[in-house]
Design a protein around this motif. Structure first.
Motif, PDB file in Angstrom:
ATOM      1  N   MET A 119       0.867  -0.972   0.006  1.00  0.00           N
ATOM      2  CA  MET A 119      -0.043   0.006   0.026  1.00  0.00           C
ATOM      3  C   MET A 119       0.964   1.176  -0.149  1.00  0.00           C
ATOM      4  O   MET A 119       0.556   2.265  -0.661  1.00  0.00           O
ATOM      5  N   GLY A 120       1.982   1.371   0.786  1.00  0.00           N
ATOM      6  CA  GLY A 120       2.865   2.303   0.617  1.00  0.00           C
ATOM      7  C   GLY A 120       3.427   2.563  -0.596  1.00  0.00           C
ATOM      8  O   GLY A 120       3.382   3.674  -0.995  1.00  0.00           O
ATOM      9  N   LEU A 121       3.676   1.451  -1.303  1.00  0.00           N
ATOM     10  CA  LEU A 121       4.256   1.482  -2.676  1.00  0.00           C
ATOM     11  C   LEU A 121       3.251   2.172  -3.737  1.00  0.00           C
ATOM     12  O   LEU A 121       3.616   3.224  -4.651  1.00  0.00           O
ATOM     13  N   VAL A 122       2.017   1.670  -3.535  1.00  0.00           N
ATOM     14  CA  VAL A 122       1.030   2.055  -4.374  1.00  0.00           C
ATOM     15  C   VAL A 122       0.712   3.524  -4.135  1.00  0.00           C
ATOM     16  O   VAL A 122       0.273   4.511  -5.055  1.00  0.00           O
ATOM     17  N   ASP A 123       0.596   4.007  -2.675  1.00  0.00           N
ATOM     18  CA  ASP A 123       0.465   5.438  -2.320  1.00  0.00           C
ATOM     19  C   ASP A 123       1.365   6.217  -3.006  1.00  0.00           C
ATOM     20  O   ASP A 123       0.918   7.373  -3.500  1.00  0.00           O
ATOM     21  N   GLY A 124       2.547   5.517  -2.706  1.00  0.00           N
ATOM     22  CA  GLY A 124       3.856   6.355  -3.352  1.00  0.00           C
ATOM     23  C   GLY A 124       3.663   6.674  -4.981  1.00  0.00           C
ATOM     24  O   GLY A 124       3.874   7.638  -5.239  1.00  0.00           O
ATOM     25  N   LEU A 125       3.157   5.665  -5.743  1.00  0.00           N
ATOM     26  CA  LEU A 125       3.006   5.630  -7.040  1.00  0.00           C
ATOM     27  C   LEU A 125       1.929   6.870  -7.298  1.00  0.00           C
ATOM     28  O   LEU A 125       2.302   7.542  -8.274  1.00  0.00           O
ATOM     29  N   ASP A 126       0.938   6.861  -6.697  1.00  0.00           N
ATOM     30  CA  ASP A 126      -0.104   7.744  -6.802  1.00  0.00           C
ATOM     31  C   ASP A 126       0.631   9.335  -6.395  1.00  0.00           C
ATOM     32  O   ASP A 126       0.410  10.063  -7.329  1.00  0.00           O
ATOM     33  N   GLU A 127       1.256   9.398  -5.516  1.00  0.00           N
ATOM     34  CA  GLU A 127       2.081  10.639  -5.306  1.00  0.00           C
ATOM     35  C   GLU A 127       2.995  10.923  -6.213  1.00  0.00           C
ATOM     36  O   GLU A 127       3.030  12.235  -6.914  1.00  0.00           O
ATOM     37  N   ASN A 128       3.681   9.949  -6.855  1.00  0.00           N
ATOM     38  CA  ASN A 128       4.632  10.051  -7.779  1.00  0.00           C
ATOM     39  C   ASN A 128       3.967  10.739  -8.997  1.00  0.00           C
ATOM     40  O   ASN A 128       4.633  11.564  -9.684  1.00  0.00           O
ATOM     41  N   VAL A 129       2.950   9.909  -9.353  1.00  0.00           N
ATOM     42  CA  VAL A 129       2.443  10.524 -10.655  1.00  0.00           C
ATOM     43  C   VAL A 129       1.886  11.726 -10.553  1.00  0.00           C
ATOM     44  O   VAL A 129       2.002  12.735 -11.363  1.00  0.00           O
TER      45      VAL A 129
ATOM     46  N   GLY B 232      -2.709   4.815   8.846  1.00  0.00           N
ATOM     47  CA  GLY B 232      -3.875   3.992   8.439  1.00  0.00           C
ATOM     48  C   GLY B 232      -3.569   2.459   7.912  1.00  0.00           C
ATOM     49  O   GLY B 232      -4.428   1.821   8.452  1.00  0.00           O
ATOM     50  N   PRO B 233      -2.772   2.438   6.857  1.00  0.00           N
ATOM     51  CA  PRO B 233      -2.734   0.953   6.420  1.00  0.00           C
ATOM     52  C   PRO B 233      -2.022   0.097   7.392  1.00  0.00           C
ATOM     53  O   PRO B 233      -2.308  -1.102   7.477  1.00  0.00           O
ATOM     54  N   ILE B 234      -1.250   0.529   8.318  1.00  0.00           N
ATOM     55  CA  ILE B 234      -0.469  -0.119   9.520  1.00  0.00           C
ATOM     56  C   ILE B 234      -1.448  -0.270  10.386  1.00  0.00           C
ATOM     57  O   ILE B 234      -1.448  -1.598  10.751  1.00  0.00           O
ATOM     58  N   LEU B 235      -2.529   0.371  10.868  1.00  0.00           N
ATOM     59  CA  LEU B 235      -3.427  -0.037  11.800  1.00  0.00           C
ATOM     60  C   LEU B 235      -4.427  -0.956  11.309  1.00  0.00           C
ATOM     61  O   LEU B 235      -4.860  -1.936  11.962  1.00  0.00           O
ATOM     62  N   ALA B 236      -4.666  -0.681   9.922  1.00  0.00           N
ATOM     63  CA  ALA B 236      -5.648  -1.392   9.267  1.00  0.00           C
ATOM     64  C   ALA B 236      -5.085  -3.106   9.039  1.00  0.00           C
ATOM     65  O   ALA B 236      -5.800  -4.165   9.416  1.00  0.00           O
ATOM     66  N   ALA B 237      -3.794  -3.123   8.875  1.00  0.00           N
ATOM     67  CA  ALA B 237      -3.171  -4.474   8.641  1.00  0.00           C
ATOM     68  C   ALA B 237      -2.932  -4.990   9.991  1.00  0.00           C
ATOM     69  O   ALA B 237      -3.230  -6.321   9.964  1.00  0.00           O
ATOM     70  N   LEU B 238      -2.660  -4.332  11.164  1.00  0.00           N
ATOM     71  CA  LEU B 238      -2.887  -4.866  12.179  1.00  0.00           C
ATOM     72  C   LEU B 238      -4.264  -5.508  12.791  1.00  0.00           C
ATOM     73  O   LEU B 238      -4.381  -6.717  13.161  1.00  0.00           O
ATOM     74  N   ALA B 239      -5.245  -4.634  12.559  1.00  0.00           N
ATOM     75  CA  ALA B 239      -6.453  -5.115  12.839  1.00  0.00           C
ATOM     76  C   ALA B 239      -6.808  -6.349  12.085  1.00  0.00           C
ATOM     77  O   ALA B 239      -7.382  -7.286  12.493  1.00  0.00           O
ATOM     78  N   PHE B 240      -6.574  -6.292  10.712  1.00  0.00           N
ATOM     79  CA  PHE B 240      -6.707  -7.447   9.773  1.00  0.00           C
ATOM     80  C   PHE B 240      -6.140  -8.606  10.369  1.00  0.00           C
ATOM     81  O   PHE B 240      -6.727  -9.722  10.481  1.00  0.00           O
TER      82      PHE B 240
ATOM     83  N   GLY C 202       5.238  -7.588  11.751  1.00  0.00           N
ATOM     84  CA  GLY C 202       5.031  -7.330  10.391  1.00  0.00           C
ATOM     85  C   GLY C 202       4.795  -5.959  10.027  1.00  0.00           C
ATOM     86  O   GLY C 202       5.393  -5.296   9.095  1.00  0.00           O
ATOM     87  N   ALA C 203       4.116  -5.089  10.928  1.00  0.00           N
ATOM     88  CA  ALA C 203       3.901  -3.486  10.937  1.00  0.00           C
ATOM     89  C   ALA C 203       5.125  -2.911  11.174  1.00  0.00           C
ATOM     90  O   ALA C 203       5.521  -2.061  10.431  1.00  0.00           O
ATOM     91  N   LEU C 204       6.128  -3.412  11.913  1.00  0.00           N
ATOM     92  CA  LEU C 204       7.478  -2.829  12.127  1.00  0.00           C
ATOM     93  C   LEU C 204       8.259  -2.873  10.906  1.00  0.00           C
ATOM     94  O   LEU C 204       8.887  -2.255  10.519  1.00  0.00           O
ATOM     95  N   LEU C 205       8.296  -4.256  10.243  1.00  0.00           N
ATOM     96  CA  LEU C 205       8.931  -4.479   9.141  1.00  0.00           C
ATOM     97  C   LEU C 205       8.357  -3.771   8.114  1.00  0.00           C
ATOM     98  O   LEU C 205       9.288  -2.880   7.325  1.00  0.00           O
ATOM     99  N   GLY C 206       7.125  -3.824   7.767  1.00  0.00           N
ATOM    100  CA  GLY C 206       6.661  -2.986   6.628  1.00  0.00           C
ATOM    101  C   GLY C 206       6.604  -1.675   6.875  1.00  0.00           C
ATOM    102  O   GLY C 206       7.096  -0.807   5.862  1.00  0.00           O
ATOM    103  N   GLY C 207       6.160  -1.119   8.048  1.00  0.00           N
ATOM    104  CA  GLY C 207       6.200   0.282   8.292  1.00  0.00           C
ATOM    105  C   GLY C 207       8.000   1.071   8.134  1.00  0.00           C
ATOM    106  O   GLY C 207       8.228   1.893   7.661  1.00  0.00           O
TER     107      GLY C 207
END
Lengths: 407, 248
Positions: free
Chosen positions: A40-50, A371-379, A330-335
């Motif tokens: 999600m960080g990558l795709v959000d970053g792609l959005d921002e990049n564009v 947001g994605p971190i909390l959502a992933a944790l909850a998931f 996982g959140a620590l690694l991904g974050g």
């Protein structure tokens, strides 16, 4: 029995009874959460990049075209360019949200350098307005911006193809607005690298030189607006309705790429869903093994008065704690991954050829958000708890008289 | 009023389509303060009888009363509450919770009984001191010998001051020296605190400690014998526990 403190204590300690199994089971959750956050960080970053690429080199926050002018970005009909009406100029100058604006007159032509020649896209520009509207300070310029007639700047990618260096000469052929064929011998004063591949494929022609080549007679095909904030773009677009010019936001201009990113987001979600389903199976297996291994303990707790609800809660909390612990890792690694690449970026300049005319920055910054971190944790926790329901019910249904004497 | 009464109790188990009778019309009355052994060979029905007295199971027919209350009328939740507050259990295999220390295992009984008073810690410590485990409170079961683990189980059963303590072959997994010491501990709790004990056994040495022996055979009471138990030796020094010192 609703002693949650006791249940939490037992659940935590039970996780460490078979640490290897807990770690292996946690692996899929760790991976799922990390992939979700990183993806999600990558795709959000792609959005921002564009968006950033458009805003900083191509369209600004808002782009104006004469009504009826093509919006596909491929055809550049000079005859549909029109002079800026005084009323529009007045509105652009008086709107406090608009920091600056710059007119461009796009056209197609043919650039010839020595024996090489190729079809190119170019635009005329007002140097002062261009510098105020786009983030030139972030671009890399080899040489200098033109300061006299007969001079141009060439985008880095195009300069590479035509083997141009600052000081080189080229001939630019184009039709005038009236349709006559024209050609000018020009001096290349600079090679510009904007970081946006689409902008690195064009020729920058100062207005003074453009007057000689395409004779636009004051006609403009595009006006790029720089606003105080990106969030104001929709309101500014609405405010410019009915001017005879069509206003669009940078995100509308990048709608195809953003739609592609939305598809990528769904694809990542699907991969994560599969990972978490695998994780759920693993957790269900772990908790059910724990339930079978601890039949006598369950019987003892039941004999001592723990209710079926208490036993069920014990195993559900154990699953939740497992999911939460794995999710945190996982959140620590991904974050950490996202935070690092949101600060340092990923250099995509090597892939500029593949990007083509798309307006994308050659440095991709992942976007870090909670947001994605909390959502992933909850998931992760929800998947773990759901996976624990069956074993928890199994344990709760054990007959205490049999269970206390189980081997 | 008798502490526990069983009237014409039967208990059948289903084995496939066949029903196997484990108890056939057993009537027994347990008075407060007794130290009673259910004696009989394997398969005689003594464990089934203990399950009924301990409210872990309900009879197929007949009546089980606990302090005058017919347990058949109670829900599973109410039976659990009654067990938590009024009955302590000691098992052949000790059945301590391995992730909890000795102190926490004993405290667990109080928490499950819904007792959260400020004196819980003192009560747990006293229960462990009474069975000679003052130096082993922070040890987990894996760090204790079998005898020590069974003492923790005794402390766990008694800390909530239950009306009845059920002990299912409490010495079967211990050597004779530790078994003897455990029985003496239980006897002392019976004599000094008035705790009522019912235990199952087929060991003659264990039966010698009982003041009443109910002989069971083929699901029926063969003989209900009142007897004089072996004299209780003096309490050992406070800092010693037979057969302990190192983990098993």
């Amino acid at each position: 029995m609703s002693d949650m403190g006791l249940i939490l204590r037992l659940a935590f300690r039970n996780l460490f009874r078979n640490l290897r199994r807990t770690v292996i089971t946690s692996g899929a959750i760790v991976a799922g959460v990390a992939v979700l956050i990183g993806g999600m960080g990558l795709v959000d970053g792609l959005d921002e990049n564009v968006l950033r690429a458009n805003e900083q080199a191509m369209t600004g926050h808002v782009l104006l075209r004469p009504d009826g002018y093509p919006t596909d970005g491929r055809s550049l009909p000079l005859e549909q360019a029109v002079p800026l009406p005084a009323e529009l100029v007045s509105r652009l100058d008086s709107d406090p949200r608009i920091q600056s604006w710059t007119p461009r007159t796009w056209f197609q032509g043919r650039a010839v350098s020595g024996v090489d020649g190729m079809t190119v896209r170019a635009f005329t520009y007002d140097d002062a307005r261009e510098a105020a509207t786009f983030a030139r300070e972030r671009w890399v310029l080899k040489g200098a911006w033109p300061d006299g007639p007969g001079q141009v700047v060439v985008g880095q990618w195009l300069a590479g193809l035509l083997e141009l260096e600052p000081g080189a000469d080229l001939v630019l052929e184009a039709r005038t607005r009236a349709g006559a064929i024209n050609a000018l011998g020009l001096r290349v004063t600079g090679i510009v690298h904007t970081g946006t591949p689409a902008a690195d494929r064009v020729i920058w022609v100062p207005q003074q030189t453009g007057e000689l080549l395409i004779v636009p007679e004051g006609a403009v095909s595009h006006v790029a607006l720089r606003l105080d904030r990106r969030a104001q773009a929709d309101a500014v677009v609405a405010a410019l309705a009915g001017t005879g010019w069509t206003a669009t936001t940078a995100s509308w201009e990048a709608r195809d790429l953003l739609a592609l990113n939305a598809f990528r987001r769904k694809a990542i979600s699907l991969v994560v869903l599969v990972l978490l389903l695998i994780a759920g199976t693993g957790i269900a297996n772990t908790v059910i093994m724990a339930a079978y291994e601890r039949i006598r303990e369950v019987g003892t707790l039941r004999a001592m008065g723990m209710t079926t609800g208490g036993i069920r809660a014990l195993f559900l909390v154990e699953g939740a704690v497992l999911g939460m612990s794995a999710g945190l890792v996982g959140a620590l690694l991904g974050g950490t991954l996202v935070a690092w690449f949101s600060a340092h970026g990923i250099d995509l300049s090597g892939a500029a050829d593949q990007v083509g005319d798309l307006a994308m920055s050659s440095t991709l910054y992942m976007r870090f958000s909670w947001g994605p971190i909390l959502a992933a944790l909850a998931f992760g926790v929800v998947v773990s708890v759901l996976a624990s329901i069956y074993p928890a019910n199994h344990a709760a249904r054990l007959n205490p008289a049999d269970a206390v004497r189980a081997d | 009023m008798a502490l526990c009464t069983l009237e014409a109790v039967t208990k059948d188990y289903a084995m496939g389509e066949v029903r196997v009778p484990a108890l056939q019309g057993v009537s027994v009355q347990i008075e407060a303060g007794e130290f009673t052994a259910f004696a009989g060979p394997s398969g005689s029905g003594k464990t089934t009888l203990l399950n009924l007295v301990g409210l872990l199971d309900v009879p197929t027919t007949g009546t089980v009363r606990m302090e005058g209350q017919d347990v058949k009328a109670l829900s599973g939740h109410a039976l659990g509450r009654l067990r938590a507050r009024r009955i302590g259990f000691i098992f052949q295999s000790f059945n301590l919770i391995p992730v909890l220390t000795a102190f926490e295992n004993v405290e667990l009984a109080l928490r499950l009984a819904g007792e959260h008073g400020p004196d819980n810690g003192d009560r747990v410590r006293k229960a462990l001191v009474d069975v000679g485990l003052e130096r082993f409170m922070d040890r987990r079961p894996s760090q204790m010998s079998g005898g020590q683990q069974q003492r923790v189980a005794i402390a766990r059963a008694l800390v909530k001051r239950p009306a009845l303590v059920i002990a299912d072959e409490p010495t079967a997994n211990l050597d004779s020296k530790n078994g003897e010491a455990i029985l003496e501990d239980m006897r002392r709790m019976n004599v000094e605190h008035g705790a009522t004990f019912i235990f199952s056994t087929h060991d003659k040495m264990v039966i010698e400690h009982a003041s009443r022996v109910v002989h069971i055979m083929d699901g029926k009471v063969l003989q209900d014998e009142r007897r004089t138990p072996r004299p209780l030796p003096p309490r050992p020094p406070a800092n010693g526990t037979p057969g302990d010192g190192t983990a098993a």
